[in-house]
Design a protein around this motif. Structure first.
Motif, PDB file in Angstrom:
ATOM      1  N   ASN A   1     -43.950 -23.865  -5.317  1.00 56.34           N
ATOM      2  CA  ASN A   1     -42.894 -24.714  -4.767  1.00 56.34           C
ATOM      3  C   ASN A   1     -41.610 -23.891  -4.704  1.00 56.34           C
ATOM      4  OD1 ASN A   1     -41.189 -26.746  -3.997  1.00 56.34           O
ATOM      5  ND2 ASN A   1     -42.067 -28.234  -5.423  1.00 56.34           N
ATOM      6  N   LEU A   2     -41.325 -23.349  -3.545  1.00 53.73           N
ATOM      7  CA  LEU A   2     -40.158 -22.494  -3.374  1.00 53.73           C
ATOM      8  C   LEU A   2     -38.850 -23.270  -3.468  1.00 53.73           C
ATOM      9  CD1 LEU A   2     -41.330 -20.204  -0.454  1.00 53.73           C
ATOM     10  CD2 LEU A   2     -41.258 -19.682  -2.873  1.00 53.73           C
ATOM     11  N   LEU A   3     -38.877 -24.549  -3.143  1.00 50.12           N
ATOM     12  CA  LEU A   3     -37.651 -25.335  -3.195  1.00 50.12           C
ATOM     13  C   LEU A   3     -37.202 -25.570  -4.637  1.00 50.12           C
ATOM     14  CD1 LEU A   3     -38.370 -27.868  -0.331  1.00 50.12           C
ATOM     15  CD2 LEU A   3     -36.845 -25.909  -0.300  1.00 50.12           C
ATOM     16  N   ILE A   4     -38.135 -25.725  -5.553  1.00 49.97           N
ATOM     17  CA  ILE A   4     -37.756 -25.850  -6.968  1.00 49.97           C
ATOM     18  C   ILE A   4     -37.222 -24.522  -7.479  1.00 49.97           C
ATOM     19  CG2 ILE A   4     -38.689 -26.106  -9.302  1.00 49.97           C
ATOM     20  CD1 ILE A   4     -40.304 -28.410  -8.366  1.00 49.97           C
ATOM     21  N   ILE A   5     -37.823 -23.425  -7.055  1.00 54.00           N
ATOM     22  CA  ILE A   5     -37.338 -22.109  -7.454  1.00 54.00           C
ATOM     23  C   ILE A   5     -35.921 -21.886  -6.933  1.00 54.00           C
ATOM     24  CG2 ILE A   5     -37.726 -19.628  -7.181  1.00 54.00           C
ATOM     25  CD1 ILE A   5     -40.744 -20.290  -7.050  1.00 54.00           C
ATOM     26  N   LEU A   6     -35.674 -22.265  -5.681  1.00 57.48           N
ATOM     27  CA  LEU A   6     -34.345 -22.112  -5.091  1.00 57.48           C
ATOM     28  C   LEU A   6     -33.320 -22.995  -5.798  1.00 57.48           C
ATOM     29  CD1 LEU A   6     -32.884 -20.740  -2.640  1.00 57.48           C
ATOM     30  CD2 LEU A   6     -33.219 -22.907  -1.471  1.00 57.48           C
ATOM     31  N   THR A   7     -33.696 -24.221  -6.100  1.00 49.30           N
ATOM     32  CA  THR A   7     -32.790 -25.139  -6.800  1.00 49.30           C
ATOM     33  C   THR A   7     -32.456 -24.623  -8.191  1.00 49.30           C
ATOM     34  OG1 THR A   7     -33.702 -27.011  -5.576  1.00 49.30           O
ATOM     35  CG2 THR A   7     -32.524 -27.509  -7.602  1.00 49.30           C
ATOM     36  N   SER A   8     -33.456 -24.131  -8.894  1.00 53.15           N
ATOM     37  CA  SER A   8     -33.222 -23.590 -10.227  1.00 53.15           C
ATOM     38  C   SER A   8     -32.335 -22.351 -10.180  1.00 53.15           C
ATOM     39  CB  SER A   8     -34.552 -23.226 -10.890  1.00 53.15           C
ATOM     40  OG  SER A   8     -35.352 -24.358 -11.030  1.00 53.15           O
ATOM     41  N   ALA A   9     -32.570 -21.499  -9.207  1.00 55.19           N
ATOM     42  CA  ALA A   9     -31.773 -20.285  -9.087  1.00 55.19           C
ATOM     43  C   ALA A   9     -30.311 -20.604  -8.797  1.00 55.19           C
ATOM     44  CB  ALA A   9     -32.345 -19.388  -7.993  1.00 55.19           C
ATOM     45  N   PHE A  10     -30.059 -21.556  -7.903  1.00 54.20           N
ATOM     46  CA  PHE A  10     -28.679 -21.915  -7.609  1.00 54.20           C
ATOM     47  C   PHE A  10     -28.029 -22.618  -8.791  1.00 54.20           C
ATOM     48  CE2 PHE A  10     -29.339 -20.769  -3.267  1.00 54.20           C
ATOM     49  CZ  PHE A  10     -28.066 -20.460  -2.821  1.00 54.20           C
ATOM     50  N   GLY A  11     -28.797 -23.381  -9.542  1.00 53.45           N
ATOM     51  CA  GLY A  11     -28.250 -24.000 -10.740  1.00 53.45           C
ATOM     52  C   GLY A  11     -27.850 -22.966 -11.770  1.00 53.45           C
ATOM     53  N   PHE A  12     -28.681 -21.961 -11.965  1.00 53.08           N
ATOM     54  CA  PHE A  12     -28.370 -20.906 -12.926  1.00 53.08           C
ATOM     55  C   PHE A  12     -27.198 -20.045 -12.472  1.00 53.08           C
ATOM     56  CE2 PHE A  12     -32.885 -21.077 -14.587  1.00 53.08           C
ATOM     57  CZ  PHE A  12     -32.512 -21.560 -15.819  1.00 53.08           C
ATOM     58  N   MET A  13     -27.170 -19.695 -11.194  1.00 48.62           N
ATOM     59  CA  MET A  13     -26.163 -18.750 -10.710  1.00 48.62           C
ATOM     60  C   MET A  13     -24.818 -19.401 -10.407  1.00 48.62           C
ATOM     61  SD  MET A  13     -28.256 -16.103  -8.293  1.00 48.62           S
ATOM     62  CE  MET A  13     -28.706 -17.324  -7.094  1.00 48.62           C
ATOM     63  N   ARG A  14     -24.818 -20.599  -9.842  1.00 49.51           N
ATOM     64  CA  ARG A  14     -23.590 -21.200  -9.333  1.00 49.51           C
ATOM     65  C   ARG A  14     -23.080 -22.387 -10.138  1.00 49.51           C
ATOM     66  NH1 ARG A  14     -20.805 -18.064  -5.993  1.00 49.51           N
ATOM     67  NH2 ARG A  14     -22.220 -16.927  -4.643  1.00 49.51           N
ATOM     68  N   GLY A  15     -23.889 -22.906 -11.045  1.00 54.78           N
ATOM     69  CA  GLY A  15     -23.416 -24.030 -11.846  1.00 54.78           C
ATOM     70  C   GLY A  15     -24.038 -25.348 -11.436  1.00 54.78           C
ATOM     71  N   LYS A  16     -23.612 -26.403 -12.138  1.00 59.61           N
ATOM     72  CA  LYS A  16     -24.280 -27.690 -11.966  1.00 59.61           C
ATOM     73  C   LYS A  16     -23.981 -28.359 -10.632  1.00 59.61           C
ATOM     74  CE  LYS A  16     -20.859 -29.813 -14.947  1.00 59.61           C
ATOM     75  NZ  LYS A  16     -20.636 -30.475 -16.214  1.00 59.61           N
ATOM     76  N   LYS A  17     -22.766 -28.210 -10.093  1.00 64.31           N
ATOM     77  CA  LYS A  17     -22.453 -28.865  -8.821  1.00 64.31           C
ATOM     78  C   LYS A  17     -23.250 -28.257  -7.671  1.00 64.31           C
ATOM     79  CE  LYS A  17     -17.818 -30.564  -9.706  1.00 64.31           C
ATOM     80  NZ  LYS A  17     -16.410 -30.512  -9.275  1.00 64.31           N
ATOM     81  N   GLU A  18     -23.282 -26.943  -7.624  1.00 69.20           N
ATOM     82  CA  GLU A  18     -24.022 -26.284  -6.546  1.00 69.20           C
ATOM     83  C   GLU A  18     -25.529 -26.514  -6.706  1.00 69.20           C
ATOM     84  OE1 GLU A  18     -23.630 -23.396  -3.241  1.00 69.20           O
ATOM     85  OE2 GLU A  18     -22.034 -23.924  -4.627  1.00 69.20           O
ATOM     86  N   GLY A  19     -26.015 -26.492  -7.948  1.00 71.00           N
ATOM     87  CA  GLY A  19     -27.428 -26.769  -8.185  1.00 71.00           C
ATOM     88  C   GLY A  19     -27.817 -28.176  -7.787  1.00 71.00           C
ATOM     89  N   MET A  20     -26.928 -29.126  -8.058  1.00 69.53           N
ATOM     90  CA  MET A  20     -27.196 -30.502  -7.656  1.00 69.53           C
ATOM     91  C   MET A  20     -27.190 -30.652  -6.139  1.00 69.53           C
ATOM     92  SD  MET A  20     -25.024 -32.722 -10.447  1.00 69.53           S
ATOM     93  CE  MET A  20     -25.043 -34.164  -9.434  1.00 69.53           C
ATOM     94  N   ALA A  21     -26.271 -29.988  -5.467  1.00 70.53           N
ATOM     95  CA  ALA A  21     -26.192 -30.095  -4.006  1.00 70.53           C
ATOM     96  C   ALA A  21     -27.424 -29.492  -3.348  1.00 70.53           C
ATOM     97  CB  ALA A  21     -24.931 -29.403  -3.504  1.00 70.53           C
ATOM     98  N   VAL A  22     -27.828 -28.317  -3.803  1.00 76.97           N
ATOM     99  CA  VAL A  22     -29.023 -27.685  -3.241  1.00 76.97           C
ATOM    100  C   VAL A  22     -30.252 -28.519  -3.558  1.00 76.97           C
ATOM    101  CG1 VAL A  22     -30.510 -25.650  -3.399  1.00 76.97           C
ATOM    102  CG2 VAL A  22     -28.051 -25.369  -3.240  1.00 76.97           C
ATOM    103  N   GLY A  23     -30.339 -29.038  -4.775  1.00 74.86           N
ATOM    104  CA  GLY A  23     -31.460 -29.885  -5.151  1.00 74.86           C
ATOM    105  C   GLY A  23     -31.528 -31.172  -4.349  1.00 74.86           C
ATOM    106  N   PHE A  24     -30.369 -31.751  -4.078  1.00 78.87           N
ATOM    107  CA  PHE A  24     -30.335 -32.978  -3.294  1.00 78.87           C
ATOM    108  C   PHE A  24     -30.876 -32.744  -1.888  1.00 78.87           C
ATOM    109  CE2 PHE A  24     -28.210 -35.849  -0.335  1.00 78.87           C
ATOM    110  CZ  PHE A  24     -28.545 -37.084  -0.882  1.00 78.87           C
ATOM    111  N   PHE A  25     -30.385 -31.707  -1.214  1.00 79.87           N
ATOM    112  CA  PHE A  25     -30.811 -31.468   0.160  1.00 79.87           C
ATOM    113  C   PHE A  25     -32.241 -30.949   0.243  1.00 79.87           C
ATOM    114  CE2 PHE A  25     -26.169 -31.373   0.765  1.00 79.87           C
ATOM    115  CZ  PHE A  25     -26.104 -32.445   1.636  1.00 79.87           C
TER     116      PHE A  25
END
Length: 86
Positions: A33-57
């Motif tokens: 599941n590449l979308l979970i990997i992408l969401t996790s990576a953005f959460g780790f690198m950019r913080g909770k707001k960016e991780g939530m936004a990427v995860g939402f979309f």
């Protein structure tokens, strides 16, 4: 503006790769599941707001095409992005 455009391109690219290429390369019915990997990576690198936004979309896109109920994957991916951002 450019960052939002690149993030949306990354989400679409991961979605297309996950739904086409990796479906045909599945091993014993297991597909990464590449979308979970992408969401996790953005959460780790950019913080909770960016991780939530990427995860939402990413979850919205997955709900639109594969989900039975609209909102399930959105909620799960948003929580994953938030928890990885914390």
């Amino acid at each position: 503006m450019l960052r939002k455009f690149i993030v949306s391109i990354l989400i679409l690219l991961c979605f297309v790769l996950q739904s086409t290429v990796f479906r045909s390369l599945s091993f014993a019915g297991i597909v990464p599941n590449l979308l979970i990997i992408l969401t996790s990576a953005f959460g780790f690198m950019r913080g909770k707001k960016e991780g939530m936004a990427v995860g939402f979309f990413a979850g919205f896109l997955q709900d639109l095409f594969w989900g039975n109920v609209l909102g399930y994957h959105m909620l799960v991916f948003t929580v994953i992005g938030y928890l990885n951002g914390v």
